[in-house]
Design an enzyme around this catalytic site. Structure first.
Site, short mmCIF file in Angstrom:
data_model
loop_
_atom_site.label_atom_id
_atom_site.label_comp_id
_atom_site.label_asym_id
_atom_site.label_seq_id
_atom_site.Cartn_x
_atom_site.Cartn_y
_atom_site.Cartn_z
N LYS A 251 3.19 -15.40 2.25
CA LYS A 251 3.17 -16.21 1.07
C LYS A 251 4.74 -16.31 0.62
O LYS A 251 5.02 -16.08 -0.76
CB LYS A 251 2.49 -15.35 -0.19
CG LYS A 251 2.01 -15.97 -1.34
CD LYS A 251 0.85 -16.95 -1.21
CE LYS A 251 0.72 -17.48 -2.39
NZ LYS A 251 0.04 -18.80 -2.48
N ASP B 295 -10.96 -8.56 7.60
CA ASP B 295 -12.37 -8.54 7.03
C ASP B 295 -13.07 -9.74 7.02
O ASP B 295 -14.48 -9.94 7.33
CB ASP B 295 -12.47 -7.79 5.82
CG ASP B 295 -12.62 -6.04 5.97
OD1 ASP B 295 -12.32 -5.76 7.11
OD2 ASP B 295 -13.12 -5.54 4.90
N ASP C 5 -5.36 -6.83 5.62
CA ASP C 5 -6.70 -6.12 5.31
C ASP C 5 -7.78 -7.00 4.95
O ASP C 5 -8.93 -6.86 5.32
CB ASP C 5 -6.32 -5.01 4.11
CG ASP C 5 -7.30 -4.34 3.70
OD1 ASP C 5 -8.47 -4.20 4.24
OD2 ASP C 5 -7.13 -3.58 2.87
N ASP D 233 -3.20 -18.00 1.45
CA ASP D 233 -4.55 -18.73 0.83
C ASP D 233 -4.98 -19.84 1.85
O ASP D 233 -5.94 -19.89 1.99
CB ASP D 233 -3.94 -19.07 -0.47
CG ASP D 233 -2.74 -19.83 -0.67
OD1 ASP D 233 -1.88 -19.81 0.38
OD2 ASP D 233 -2.37 -20.54 -1.61
N TYR E 185 0.69 -1.37 0.05
CA TYR E 185 -0.02 0.24 0.05
C TYR E 185 0.71 1.33 0.11
O TYR E 185 0.44 2.42 -0.27
CB TYR E 185 -0.87 -0.08 1.21
CG TYR E 185 -1.91 -0.96 0.97
CD1 TYR E 185 -2.08 -1.78 0.15
CD2 TYR E 185 -2.88 -1.34 2.46
CE1 TYR E 185 -3.16 -2.87 -0.02
CE2 TYR E 185 -3.74 -2.18 2.12
CZ TYR E 185 -4.01 -3.07 1.09
OH TYR E 185 -4.83 -4.03 1.17
#
Ligand code: NAD
Length: 367
Positions: A195, A256, A252, A228, A144
């Site tokens: 990852k 959620d 993020d 994942d 970001y």
């Protein structure tokens, strides 16, 4: 008598409605516990744009700089949706606040009481005792913020956009420390999500986290998981986690996902901690509900104030070191909702629903 000096930024739509109930709960607690509250309100978000011409007015930032913590409501809504993206309340208020106070660690408890499992899209059989986990997200690094971040035109006329994912050792170590401290107060189990099978930043992340825990927190059970898989495991068996921590973008998304499996946004609080210490030598932080301004129910007096009240409890815990008082507020919310069955509409499920004020009254009664 300890003085709690904090800035109150209610924001827009339901923000002020739930904030006034959180302040009422704090006033009650302060009286019982012999604490002095020293707070001032300031406009932020749409209210900042309407009254001062910008989402984070200078006077609001100055108030925050003089405080030991920020109790934040939520910002944004249809009224300001047509503004250019960079001027939208959320982006133009929260990002500069995160930057100004270097709020690098977002702590979001994923708490679903066993009596509220109906609120979760997961089958009750998978979460018979509800959910009790914590997701910690790195908030100021990663893709970001990394540079370069550009959109250019290629020679063949196509457009090409680039985002850059960057992490350095110190950024990884400081968020690992927050995860470790959080886990120590809970189940002493941390799962670091990355990852590392694909991303360089994740290879570094995993190496730094492994070394950091081995050196500083060997008593904590550390595991690693690819993002994942973590997304699947959260939906399959969320309670296998105790503390989950990860970089900005993965956090993020996962935080959620965690919010949705925990039922209503009206129940979920969060803390964003900065690198700086406040005048008490404790972490400066911004404390806010996980949800937004809920324009669909604003002005009706029916918003659930629990997330804002639980955010105030987190403020007492992290920025004022008042764990026992925070425990009392959290217990009162649980007793009011789960034991007494007092529910706002978002968590009523066929039971009679009460309004914002009555929900706070029930919590105060339990306190
Ligand atoms: P939202 O979280 O405001 O609402 C989603 C759903 O959850 C709605 O049905 C709403 O009624 C419900 N809900 C949320 N909080 C509730 C509460 N306390 N009690 C009962 N029900 C509650 O998300 P949205 O509708 O996508 O966003 C509305 C506005 O909020 C947008 O402008 C968005 O940008 C902003 N927003 C701000 C923040 C923030 O300030 N940190 C975070 C998220 C969204």
């Amino acid at each position: 008598m300890p003085t709690l000096k904090f800035a109150v930024l209610p924001g827009d739509y339901i923000g002020p409605e739930v904030m006034s109930e959180a302040l009422r709960v704090l006033a009650h607690v302060a009286k019982k516990e012999g604490l002095t509250l020293d707070y001032q309100h300031a406009d932020v978000g749409g209210a900042g744009i309407d009254n001062h011409g910008k989402a984070l007015p200078d006077s609001t930032l100055a108030l925050c700089q003089q405080a030991d913590a920020i109790l934040f409501g939520s910002v944004g809504g249809p009224k300001w949706e047509k503004l250019p993206p960079k001027e939208q309340p959320e982006r133009a208020a929260l990002l500069p606040l995160r930057k100004a106070f270097n709020l690098f660690a977002n702590i979001r408890p994923g708490l679903l009481y066993s009596d509220l499992t109906d609120a979760s899209p997961l089958k009750t059989a998978r979460i018979p005792n509800g959910i009790d986990i914590v997701c910690i997200r790195e908030l100021t690094g990663g893709i970001y913020f990394g540079q370069p971040k550009t959109t250019t035109k290629l020679e063949n006329g196509e457009e090409q956009a680039i985002d850059t994912m960057v992490y350095k050792t110190s950024e990884i170590e400081r968020i690992a420390e927050v995860a470790a401290v959080t886990a120590k107060a809970r189940g002493k189990k941390v799962c670091s999500v990355d990852k590392a099978n694909v991303l360089e930043t994740s290879v570094l992340w995993r190496r730094v986290v492994t070394a950091y825990f081995a050196k500083h927190h060997p008593e904590i059970a550390l595991s690693h998981m690819y993002v994942d898989n973590a997304a699947m495991q959260l939906a399959r068996d969320p309670n296998q986690f105790d503390v989950l921590f990860t970089e900005n973008m993965f956090g993020d998304i996962l935080s959620d996902e965690m919010a949705v499996i925990c039922g209503s946004l009206g129940m979920l609080s969060s803390a964003s901690l900065g690198t700086g210490k406040n005048s008490l030598g404790l972490p400066f932080g911004l404390f806010e509900p996980a949800g937004g301004t809920a324009p669909d129910i604003a002005g009706k007096g029916i918003a659930n104030p629990c997330a804002q009240i639980l955010s105030a409890a987190m403020m007492l815990r992290y920025s004022f070191g008042l764990d026992a008082v925070a425990d009392k507020i959290e217990a009162a919310v649980r007793l009011a909702v789960a034991t007494d069955g007092v529910r706002t509409g978002d968590i009523a499920f066929g039971k009679p629903a009460v309004g914002t004020k009555a929900m706070a009254d029930a919590i105060i009664a339990r306190l």
